[in-house]
Design an enzyme around this catalytic site. Structure first.
Site, PDB file in Angstrom:
ATOM      1  N   LYS A 127      26.877   0.704 -51.979  1.00 16.01           N
ATOM      2  CA  LYS A 127      26.705   1.921 -52.782  1.00 16.01           C
ATOM      3  C   LYS A 127      26.943   3.110 -51.871  1.00 16.01           C
ATOM      4  O   LYS A 127      26.790   3.000 -50.646  1.00 16.01           O
ATOM      5  CB  LYS A 127      25.281   1.998 -53.354  1.00 16.01           C
ATOM      6  CG  LYS A 127      25.151   2.922 -54.542  1.00 16.01           C
ATOM      7  CD  LYS A 127      25.609   2.237 -55.815  1.00 16.01           C
ATOM      8  CE  LYS A 127      25.544   3.139 -57.014  1.00 16.01           C
ATOM      9  NZ  LYS A 127      25.847   2.367 -58.242  1.00 16.01           N
TER      10      LYS A 127
HETATM   11  P1  NAD Z   1      27.031  10.089 -65.705  1.00 16.08           P
HETATM   12  O1  NAD Z   1      26.940  11.094 -64.634  1.00 16.08           O
HETATM   13  O2  NAD Z   1      28.315   9.912 -66.417  1.00 16.08           O
HETATM   14  O3  NAD Z   1      25.892  10.366 -66.805  1.00 16.08           O
HETATM   15  C1  NAD Z   1      24.544  10.535 -66.482  1.00 16.08           C
HETATM   16  C2  NAD Z   1      23.837  11.034 -67.736  1.00 16.08           C
HETATM   17  O4  NAD Z   1      22.437  11.079 -67.482  1.00 16.08           O
HETATM   18  C3  NAD Z   1      24.270  12.422 -68.170  1.00 16.08           C
HETATM   19  O5  NAD Z   1      24.440  12.459 -69.568  1.00 16.08           O
HETATM   20  C4  NAD Z   1      23.080  13.283 -67.781  1.00 16.08           C
HETATM   21  O6  NAD Z   1      22.958  14.435 -68.581  1.00 16.08           O
HETATM   22  C5  NAD Z   1      21.963  12.284 -68.043  1.00 16.08           C
HETATM   23  N1  NAD Z   1      20.692  12.697 -67.446  1.00 16.08           N
HETATM   24  C6  NAD Z   1      20.451  13.200 -66.204  1.00 16.08           C
HETATM   25  N2  NAD Z   1      19.153  13.544 -66.100  1.00 16.08           N
HETATM   26  C7  NAD Z   1      18.559  13.234 -67.279  1.00 16.08           C
HETATM   27  C8  NAD Z   1      17.245  13.371 -67.791  1.00 16.08           C
HETATM   28  N3  NAD Z   1      16.273  13.885 -67.055  1.00 16.08           N
HETATM   29  N4  NAD Z   1      16.994  12.949 -69.078  1.00 16.08           N
HETATM   30  C9  NAD Z   1      17.977  12.430 -69.838  1.00 16.08           C
HETATM   31  N5  NAD Z   1      19.261  12.289 -69.395  1.00 16.08           N
HETATM   32  C10 NAD Z   1      19.536  12.702 -68.142  1.00 16.08           C
HETATM   33  O7  NAD Z   1      26.548   8.721 -65.034  1.00 16.08           O
HETATM   34  P2  NAD Z   1      26.871   7.228 -65.513  1.00 16.08           P
HETATM   35  O8  NAD Z   1      28.034   6.755 -64.745  1.00 16.08           O
HETATM   36  O9  NAD Z   1      26.855   7.156 -66.992  1.00 16.08           O
HETATM   37  O10 NAD Z   1      25.595   6.470 -64.930  1.00 16.08           O
HETATM   38  C11 NAD Z   1      24.357   6.433 -65.631  1.00 16.08           C
HETATM   39  C12 NAD Z   1      23.514   5.290 -65.079  1.00 16.08           C
HETATM   40  O11 NAD Z   1      24.227   4.056 -65.226  1.00 16.08           O
HETATM   41  C13 NAD Z   1      23.189   5.397 -63.590  1.00 16.08           C
HETATM   42  O12 NAD Z   1      21.909   4.843 -63.373  1.00 16.08           O
HETATM   43  C14 NAD Z   1      24.255   4.527 -62.933  1.00 16.08           C
HETATM   44  O13 NAD Z   1      23.876   4.036 -61.671  1.00 16.08           O
HETATM   45  C15 NAD Z   1      24.344   3.407 -63.959  1.00 16.08           C
HETATM   46  N6  NAD Z   1      25.602   2.650 -63.905  1.00 16.08           N
HETATM   47  C16 NAD Z   1      26.802   3.256 -64.054  1.00 16.08           C
HETATM   48  C17 NAD Z   1      27.964   2.486 -64.018  1.00 16.08           C
HETATM   49  C18 NAD Z   1      29.324   3.083 -64.262  1.00 16.08           C
HETATM   50  O14 NAD Z   1      30.290   2.311 -64.396  1.00 16.08           O
HETATM   51  N7  NAD Z   1      29.479   4.394 -64.345  1.00 16.08           N
HETATM   52  C19 NAD Z   1      27.876   1.104 -63.824  1.00 16.08           C
HETATM   53  C20 NAD Z   1      26.624   0.515 -63.686  1.00 16.08           C
HETATM   54  C21 NAD Z   1      25.487   1.290 -63.737  1.00 16.08           C
END
Ligand code: NAD
Length: 435
Positions: A127
């Site tokens: 990561k």
């Molecule tokens: P992103 O940046 O696209 O989206 C994050 C979202 O979380 C945004 O909508 C933001 O407004 C919201 N957020 C932030 N603070 C918040 C709060 N206090 N209350 C409610 N919403 C809030 O990120 P992502 O890529 O969608 O990742 C989201 C999660 O999924 C993370 O934990 C990440 O590690 C996990 N993840 C992502 C992937 C991927 O392929 N992108 C894969 C596996 C896991």
């Protein structure tokens, strides 16, 4: 920096009323270590082996001094942690967030080692991240920062070494800059990162893959719970890559998205929020907090939404001991990494809520990243249907294996998933003669 963002006392990425918060004292590191220890104890791993598996192989921290448009030099810290490479090259996302630190990146890297093993893709776990308030930076500032980061970590990156991907506040554009910068140093190498734009060797289906994988898990779990899509109301916390795709695909399946939250607030509509329309609104520069086709509610009301499925898809530690009681769903489908603290997990499990853990539920992203890497190495491209079908096959198999293990050992899906992941990493490490 463009604009200023107030940080809440609790430290979450929440700037306005209606967005959930989390307690500051619980780090992702504590949460991930807890789950590792539960599984390690059950597997009766010797103490020295458990220490090897808990510890990262390599941790790189770099200083990133960047002159921003305010004329000042701002110094950010960049991290890349390679946790365990017994099963293949290191693999894991890059997160841009003010809370990123070495402990958080360590924890997320170790989750990737178990996740890649659970779904059976030939990678280790890694990561990366930069402790930057990404939302406050202009695009050209983010480009400068990203290129500088790649310049400083390029020696540990590469298609046979370590392959980054997007995570919170990074996307296909970020990966394009990383690939381009790596190419300047090593020659054109699309397989050095995944989650790229289609025009630069990205895979069809990658952008939606994590959300789609979440939905495959719902489809596996639903019959056990007597749920069908028309009877399934869904609340989605976080409407970024994972949350917005999970919501849109659930909606296509026939489920009703009754509540959505992000860092600007929370909305509710009993008859259903059109997640395609909400996504368009955000893409056009709107915010969830100014979306006028749903009711605006508080963070507590959002958590207490009457629904069958709750999808956390924001940050770690958002469901904790002080708010888990509010959740009314039958299923918590962890799109985010480490969204549920151990205490909250206990509260929910005691009430019979099924928790489909992060290492299984959000593994669709790394599965299609693997497909992207394979396509890049072969200089070939699959169509979207082929990608989605192959993703479905892998997610269904992983779900069934984890579920069977959970039933056989009478443990939670999370413990079963960690056990399977750890066993597979141990087998690879032993066979290589590492342990
Ligand atoms: P992103 O940046 O696209 O989206 C994050 C979202 O979380 C945004 O909508 C933001 O407004 C919201 N957020 C932030 N603070 C918040 C709060 N206090 N209350 C409610 N919403 C809030 O990120 P992502 O890529 O969608 O990742 C989201 C999660 O999924 C993370 O934990 C990440 O590690 C996990 N993840 C992502 C992937 C991927 O392929 N992108 C894969 C596996 C896991």
């Amino acid at each position: 920096m463009a604009g200023t963002e107030e940080k809440t006392q609790e430290g979450a990425d929440s700037t306005k009323t209606g967005a959930a918060t989390k307690p500051a004292e619980l780090s992702n590191y504590d949460i991930v270590n807890h789950w590792f220890q539960v599984a390690a104890d059950r597997l009766d791993l010797a103490g020295d082996l458990a220490t090897v598996l808990r510890t990262s192989y390599r941790e790189v921290q770099v200083q990133l001094p960047i002159k921003l448009t305010d004329g000042q030099i701002h110094v950010f810290s960049g991290f890349r942690v390679q946790h365990n490479g017994a099963r293949g090259p290191y693999k894991g996302g890059i997160r841009y967030h003010p809370e990123v630190d070495l402990d958080e990146v360590r924890a997320l890297a170790s989750l990737m080692s178990w996740k890649t093993a659970i779904v059976g893709v030939p990678y280790g776990g890694a990561k990366g991240g930069i402790n930057v308030p990404a939302r406050e930076l202009e695009t050209h500032e983010l480009e400068k920062l990203t290129r500088s980061f790649m310049d400083k970590i390029d020696r540990v990156i590469g298609p046979t070494r370590d392959i980054p991907a997007p995570d919170v506040n990074t996307n296909a554009q970020t990966m394009a800059w990383m690939m381009d910068e790596y190419g300047k140093l090593h020659g054109h190498t699309p397989a050095c990162v995944t989650g790229k734009p289609i025009a630069l060797g990205g895979s069809y289906g990658r952008e939606a893959a994590t959300g789609r994988g979440v939905v495959y898990c719902y489809r596996e779990a639903a019959p056990q719970l007597g749920l069908t899509p028309p009877e399934t109301r869904v609340a989605v916390q976080g409407f970024g890559n994972v949350g917005s795709w999970a919501a849109r695909i659930m909606q296509h399946l026939g489920c009703t998205i009754v509540a959505v939250s992000d860092h600007t607030g929370s909305i509710h509509r009993e008859q259903g929020i059109d997640s395609e329309d909400l996504k368009r609104h955000l893409d056009e520069g709107g915010e969830l907090s100014d979306y006028d086709k749903a009711d605006h509610i508080s963070a507590e009301e959002f958590l207490g939404t009457d629904c069958e499925v709750f999808i956390p898809a924001a940050l770690g530690g958002m469901i904790h001991a002080d708010n888990a009681d509010l959740i009314k769903a039958k299923v918590v489908l962890e799109g985010a990494n480490s969204p549920t603290t151990p205490q909250a997990d206990q509260i929910l499990s005691d009430r019979g809520v099924l928790i489909i853990p992060d290492v299984l539920a959000n593994a669709g992203g790394v599965v299609v990243s693997y497909f992207e890497w394979v396509q890049n190495l072969q200089h070939f491209r699959w169509d979207e249907r082929e990608v989605n079908d192959k993703l479905g096959t892998i997610m269904r198999r992983a779900y069934r294996e984890v579920n069977a293990r959970a039933r056989q050992d009478e443990v939670s899906l999370r413990t079963a998933a960690f056990e399977l992941g750890i066993e597979r990493v141990v087998e690879a490490a032993r066979t290589r003669g590492y342990v």
